[in-house]
Write a protein that holds these residues in place. Sequence first.
Motif, PDB file in Angstrom:
ATOM      1  N   GLN A 241      15.067   5.944  -3.098  1.00  0.00           N
ATOM      2  CA  GLN A 241      14.728   6.809  -1.968  1.00  0.00           C
ATOM      3  C   GLN A 241      13.227   6.765  -1.688  1.00  0.00           C
ATOM      4  O   GLN A 241      12.804   6.815  -0.533  1.00  0.00           O
ATOM      5  CB  GLN A 241      15.218   8.243  -2.245  1.00  0.00           C
ATOM      6  N   ARG A 242      12.421   6.647  -2.746  1.00  0.00           N
ATOM      7  CA  ARG A 242      10.974   6.533  -2.531  1.00  0.00           C
ATOM      8  C   ARG A 242      10.625   5.209  -1.852  1.00  0.00           C
ATOM      9  O   ARG A 242       9.720   5.158  -1.012  1.00  0.00           O
ATOM     10  CB  ARG A 242      10.221   6.696  -3.856  1.00  0.00           C
ATOM     11  N   VAL A 243      11.367   4.138  -2.185  1.00  0.00           N
ATOM     12  CA  VAL A 243      11.155   2.867  -1.478  1.00  0.00           C
ATOM     13  C   VAL A 243      11.526   3.035   0.004  1.00  0.00           C
ATOM     14  O   VAL A 243      10.819   2.542   0.891  1.00  0.00           O
ATOM     15  CB  VAL A 243      11.978   1.717  -2.111  1.00  0.00           C
TER      16      VAL A 243
ATOM     17  N   LYS B 111       0.844  -1.199   0.000  1.00  0.00           N
ATOM     18  CA  LYS B 111       0.000   0.000   0.000  1.00  0.00           C
ATOM     19  C   LYS B 111       0.886   1.258   0.000  1.00  0.00           C
ATOM     20  O   LYS B 111       0.648   2.225  -0.741  1.00  0.00           O
ATOM     21  CB  LYS B 111      -0.904  -0.022   1.236  1.00  0.00           C
ATOM     22  N   MET B 112       1.933   1.224   0.827  1.00  0.00           N
ATOM     23  CA  MET B 112       2.840   2.372   0.891  1.00  0.00           C
ATOM     24  C   MET B 112       3.666   2.494  -0.393  1.00  0.00           C
ATOM     25  O   MET B 112       3.974   3.590  -0.843  1.00  0.00           O
ATOM     26  CB  MET B 112       3.760   2.265   2.115  1.00  0.00           C
ATOM     27  N   LEU B 113       3.990   1.354  -0.995  1.00  0.00           N
ATOM     28  CA  LEU B 113       4.736   1.378  -2.253  1.00  0.00           C
ATOM     29  C   LEU B 113       3.877   2.020  -3.357  1.00  0.00           C
ATOM     30  O   LEU B 113       4.370   2.828  -4.148  1.00  0.00           O
ATOM     31  CB  LEU B 113       5.152  -0.043  -2.649  1.00  0.00           C
ATOM     32  N   ASP B 114       2.600   1.684  -3.371  1.00  0.00           N
ATOM     33  CA  ASP B 114       1.671   2.330  -4.321  1.00  0.00           C
ATOM     34  C   ASP B 114       1.633   3.827  -4.085  1.00  0.00           C
ATOM     35  O   ASP B 114       1.601   4.624  -5.011  1.00  0.00           O
ATOM     36  CB  ASP B 114       0.248   1.777  -4.137  1.00  0.00           C
TER      37      ASP B 114
ATOM     38  N   MET C 294      16.110  13.716 -10.350  1.00  0.00           N
ATOM     39  CA  MET C 294      15.348  12.809  -9.477  1.00  0.00           C
ATOM     40  C   MET C 294      14.919  13.459  -8.172  1.00  0.00           C
ATOM     41  O   MET C 294      14.223  12.850  -7.361  1.00  0.00           O
ATOM     42  CB  MET C 294      16.189  11.585  -9.148  1.00  0.00           C
ATOM     43  N   VAL C 295      15.359  14.685  -7.968  1.00  0.00           N
ATOM     44  CA  VAL C 295      15.050  15.369  -6.712  1.00  0.00           C
ATOM     45  C   VAL C 295      13.544  15.599  -6.593  1.00  0.00           C
ATOM     46  O   VAL C 295      12.932  15.362  -5.548  1.00  0.00           O
ATOM     47  CB  VAL C 295      15.830  16.704  -6.629  1.00  0.00           C
ATOM     48  N   GLY C 296      12.940  16.022  -7.702  1.00  0.00           N
ATOM     49  CA  GLY C 296      11.524  16.402  -7.679  1.00  0.00           C
ATOM     50  C   GLY C 296      10.598  15.275  -7.254  1.00  0.00           C
ATOM     51  O   GLY C 296       9.682  15.490  -6.459  1.00  0.00           O
ATOM     52  N   GLU C 297      10.869  14.057  -7.743  1.00  0.00           N
ATOM     53  CA  GLU C 297       9.960  12.940  -7.442  1.00  0.00           C
ATOM     54  C   GLU C 297       9.980  12.602  -5.952  1.00  0.00           C
ATOM     55  O   GLU C 297       8.960  12.194  -5.385  1.00  0.00           O
ATOM     56  CB  GLU C 297      10.323  11.707  -8.280  1.00  0.00           C
ATOM     57  N   VAL C 298      11.149  12.790  -5.311  1.00  0.00           N
ATOM     58  CA  VAL C 298      11.241  12.519  -3.875  1.00  0.00           C
ATOM     59  C   VAL C 298      10.573  13.652  -3.084  1.00  0.00           C
ATOM     60  O   VAL C 298       9.813  13.407  -2.143  1.00  0.00           O
ATOM     61  CB  VAL C 298      12.716  12.311  -3.457  1.00  0.00           C
ATOM     62  N   LEU C 299      10.844  14.891  -3.514  1.00  0.00           N
ATOM     63  CA  LEU C 299      10.198  16.024  -2.833  1.00  0.00           C
ATOM     64  C   LEU C 299       8.681  15.936  -2.955  1.00  0.00           C
ATOM     65  O   LEU C 299       7.958  16.241  -2.010  1.00  0.00           O
ATOM     66  CB  LEU C 299      10.696  17.349  -3.406  1.00  0.00           C
ATOM     67  N   ASP C 300       8.196  15.487  -4.133  1.00  0.00           N
ATOM     68  CA  ASP C 300       6.742  15.363  -4.317  1.00  0.00           C
ATOM     69  C   ASP C 300       6.120  14.437  -3.272  1.00  0.00           C
ATOM     70  O   ASP C 300       5.047  14.720  -2.738  1.00  0.00           O
ATOM     71  CB  ASP C 300       6.414  14.824  -5.720  1.00  0.00           C
ATOM     72  N   VAL C 301       6.816  13.328  -3.000  1.00  0.00           N
ATOM     73  CA  VAL C 301       6.309  12.397  -1.981  1.00  0.00           C
ATOM     74  C   VAL C 301       6.273  13.095  -0.615  1.00  0.00           C
ATOM     75  O   VAL C 301       5.306  12.967   0.145  1.00  0.00           O
ATOM     76  CB  VAL C 301       7.192  11.120  -1.923  1.00  0.00           C
ATOM     77  N   MET C 302       7.322  13.866  -0.342  1.00  0.00           N
ATOM     78  CA  MET C 302       7.378  14.567   0.956  1.00  0.00           C
ATOM     79  C   MET C 302       6.306  15.645   1.059  1.00  0.00           C
ATOM     80  O   MET C 302       5.700  15.833   2.119  1.00  0.00           O
ATOM     81  CB  MET C 302       8.768  15.174   1.154  1.00  0.00           C
TER      82      MET C 302
END
Length: 243
Positions: free
Chosen positions: A143-145, A119-122, A171-179
């Motif tokens: 990092q998202r994992v 669920k968290m991976l999704d 790749m910075v943006g995709e991690v910041l988006d999660v945050m």
Amino acid sequence: MIELKHVSKWYGPVQVLNDCSTRIEKGEVVVVCGPSGSGKSTLIKTINALEPIQQGEIWVDGKAVHDPKTDLPKLRSHVGMVFQHFELFPHLSVTENLTLAQIKVLGRNLDDAKRRGLKMLDRVGLGAHKDKFPGQLSGGQQQRVAIARALSMDPIVMLFDEPTSALDPEMVGEVLDVMVGLAGEGMTMMCVTHEMGFARKVSDRVIFMDVGGKILEDCSTREFFSQPENRQPRTKDFLNKIL
Ligand code: ADP
Ligand code: MG
């Protein structure tokens, strides 16, 4: 949720945290910035007792982290931590990385751990990669994992230590988006980062640390960015260098 009272720490003769005090309320997002060596990583690690302190008090969710009688493994299991280097287990699949601590630390059974982990991976947008190994993923995906793994433990607070500074720029943006998403959902977060765009857009407060481990500024994000004339000279220097 988090309270530091007059926290000091030394490595041998060298003082690395100097009388640090602050409070982080439930749901607050606090960005910690400052020059290299100012004690940001040390500060954040003291919150789940990965680094012991010599003076002061640290309270997390009403529990005394500085008290030797506190059940630290239990407390740590509810404090999510994401480091600069993703620290996934390279020999385990993404799913195994997500489930290991849930099973070993929280005592969940494999099915429950998988359900929660996937669920968290999704949620971090990587559901399709569950059977891959870390080495088959990009840095941003790893990092998202790592974030999904921390979230699988049902954290009451998330601590981030420069989660994007080892990543290629694209790749910075995709991690910041999660945050950003986590912050929007009301997660209590303390983030060491120099991403001032993130700080400005998402954080409620900014803490600036200076060499010697002193908290030089601790103010609302609005004040931090809108009233540069009120900042300490050291903060201005720092901002001029990174902005
Ligand atoms: P930052 O994250 O702001 O760059 P750190 O918290 O990593 O700063 O380090 C603060 C200070 O503590 C630095 O002077 C660093 O050299 C020192 N330090 C960090 N870890 C250790 C250690 N394990 N032993 C001795 N000194 C350390
Ligand atoms: Mg650091």
